[in-house]
Design a protein around this motif. Structure first.
Motif, PDB file in Angstrom:
ATOM      1  N   GLN A  91       0.870  -1.229   0.077  1.00 37.09           N
ATOM      2  CA  GLN A  91       0.057   0.101  -0.057  1.00 37.09           C
ATOM      3  C   GLN A  91       0.842   1.238  -0.097  1.00 37.09           C
ATOM      4  O   GLN A  91       0.602   2.221  -0.617  1.00 37.09           O
ATOM      5  CB  GLN A  91      -0.909  -0.037   1.117  1.00 37.09           C
ATOM      6  CG  GLN A  91      -2.102  -1.170   1.022  1.00 37.09           C
ATOM      7  CD  GLN A  91      -2.807  -1.203   2.243  1.00 37.09           C
ATOM      8  OE1 GLN A  91      -2.132  -1.216   3.511  1.00 37.09           O
ATOM      9  NE2 GLN A  91      -4.112  -1.263   2.508  1.00 37.09           N
ATOM     10  N   LYS A 130       1.884   2.054  -3.469  1.00 36.51           N
ATOM     11  CA  LYS A 130       0.961   2.447  -4.343  1.00 36.51           C
ATOM     12  C   LYS A 130       0.711   3.779  -4.352  1.00 36.51           C
ATOM     13  O   LYS A 130       0.518   4.632  -4.977  1.00 36.51           O
ATOM     14  CB  LYS A 130      -0.500   1.599  -4.064  1.00 36.51           C
ATOM     15  CG  LYS A 130      -0.369   0.036  -4.466  1.00 36.51           C
ATOM     16  CD  LYS A 130      -1.611  -0.528  -4.197  1.00 36.51           C
ATOM     17  CE  LYS A 130      -2.888   0.215  -4.701  1.00 36.51           C
ATOM     18  NZ  LYS A 130      -3.999  -0.433  -4.485  1.00 36.51           N
ATOM     19  N   ARG A 157       1.119   6.935  -6.591  1.00 40.81           N
ATOM     20  CA  ARG A 157       0.152   7.846  -6.835  1.00 40.81           C
ATOM     21  C   ARG A 157       0.481   9.195  -6.570  1.00 40.81           C
ATOM     22  O   ARG A 157       0.229  10.095  -7.629  1.00 40.81           O
ATOM     23  CB  ARG A 157      -0.810   7.475  -5.886  1.00 40.81           C
ATOM     24  CG  ARG A 157      -2.178   8.578  -6.105  1.00 40.81           C
ATOM     25  CD  ARG A 157      -3.282   8.062  -5.416  1.00 40.81           C
ATOM     26  NE  ARG A 157      -3.110   7.795  -3.832  1.00 40.81           N
ATOM     27  CZ  ARG A 157      -3.041   6.779  -3.168  1.00 40.81           C
ATOM     28  NH1 ARG A 157      -3.066   5.459  -3.756  1.00 40.81           N
ATOM     29  NH2 ARG A 157      -2.864   6.775  -1.946  1.00 40.81           N
TER      30      ARG A 157
END
Length: 333
Positions: free
Chosen positions: A287, A290, A294
């Motif tokens: 996570q 990610k 992003r």
């Protein structure tokens, strides 16, 4: 491995770790700050320098990036010495055991990878708490109005102690991330290191035999030559492994810094808001990766990659070079 050989490995590993930590620590501090979530807010200049940004992928730094480059060094020296001894003892023991336990059809690089993986897992248990304290100390914003200077390592530990999750959970919060970074790094570095070193020695011994200067065995290898050959082999293998594993290093840095973010003093004025800090705490490594993609794109996963590669080349060369010299010298003694 006999008791005498074991002691030599432990001492040699500790000498190597202590030497490298003192010399390359400033580079590690800069890398940590560049990889941190707060780089743009705390360490990056707000002036627009498009040419520089386009080349490096980051904003030009403020002078704050280069202040306190030895913050957190105490915790590292305290833990790295035993961690290095554990690593080299486990590596040498596992390598010796696997050489006889595995079938001869198994490639040597595979056994070296297994030995380095086991050594890394053992060493990370010792190193993780110090690594968490170190990285939080490296980004600690210190007030210039304070009286006498305090230990940044103790300040970082004090922040972690006030965590609602408990200090021990915070101190070991980055174990999986540290292992996830170091396992592929050592699995890549050590087989390549062993291969490059063997190849260099083969060439040098062949040249010796042709010139008839000395016999082509260990007696003809001086301490200086041993250090240079080992250091060059380690620099080549370490720099390649470091660049490939940069994304896991960025994720590891973010996760370890998150362990202390909520306890950062609000008076610093340059930390991110509490909401963002709290959000980052419970994220897994995947996570976190990610989130970085992003925010910054794929390039964000390679932030600090050039510095990490240079640091690994210099650090690995000096680390394994001094380790091998110390081991050979202790054996002669």
């Amino acid at each position: 491995m006999g008791d005498s050989a074991a002691h030599q490995v432990l001492i040699a590993g500790s000498i190597a770790a202590f030497t490298v930590d003192l010399l390359v620590y400033p580079l590690d501090t800069i890398k940590t700050r560049i990889q941190s979530r707060d780089y743009q807010d705390v360490y990056a200049s707000q002036k627009q320098h498009s040419a520089t940004k386009g080349t490096l992928g980051i904003q030009p730094p403020k002078p704050a990036l280069f202040r306190g480059l030895y913050q957190g060094i105490g915790s590292v020296i305290f833990a790295t010495l035993p961690a290095a001894g554990v690593f080299f003892y486990t590596y040498e023991s596992a390598k010796s055991f696997l050489s006889t336990a595995l079938p001869t059809s198994i490639p040597t690089p595979f056994s070296h990878s297994l030995a380095s993986a086991g050594a890394e897992l053992a060493s990370c248990l010792v190193l993780t708490p110090a690594e968490v304290i170190k990285q939080n100390a490296q980004v600690l914003q210190r007030s210039t109005s304070d009286g006498k200077p305090k230990s940044t390592s103790l300040e970082a530990l004090n922040m972690l102690r006030h965590s609602p999750d408990g200090v021990w959970r915070r101190l070991f919060s980055g174990y999986t991330a540290l292992a996830a970074r170091n396992l592929p790094f050592t699995a890549l570095q050590f087989p390549l290191f062993e291969r490059v070193r063997t190849r260099i020695w083969e060439i040098r011994d062949r040249n010796r035999k042709k010139s008839r200067a000395v016999e082509s065995d260990n007696r003809g290898r001086s301490l200086v030559e041993t250090g240079l050959v080992t250091g060059l082999s380690a620099a080549v293998s370490g720099s390649l492994a470091a660049f490939v594993t940069t994304p896991t290093d960025v994720v590891k840095t973010r996760m370890m810094l998150a362990a202390g973010e909520k306890q950062q003093p609000e008076s610093s004025g340059e930390m991110l808001e509490k909401g963002r800090q709290h959000k980052s705490k419970s994220l897994s490594g995947f996570q976190v990766a990610k989130e970085i993609v992003r925010e910054r794109g794929i390039r964000g996963l390679f932030r600090g990659g050039a510095l990490r590669t240079a640091w690994a080349a210099f650090g690995s060369g000096l680390y394994l070079g001094s380790y091998e010299v110390a081991k050979v010298w202790l054996k002669k003694e």
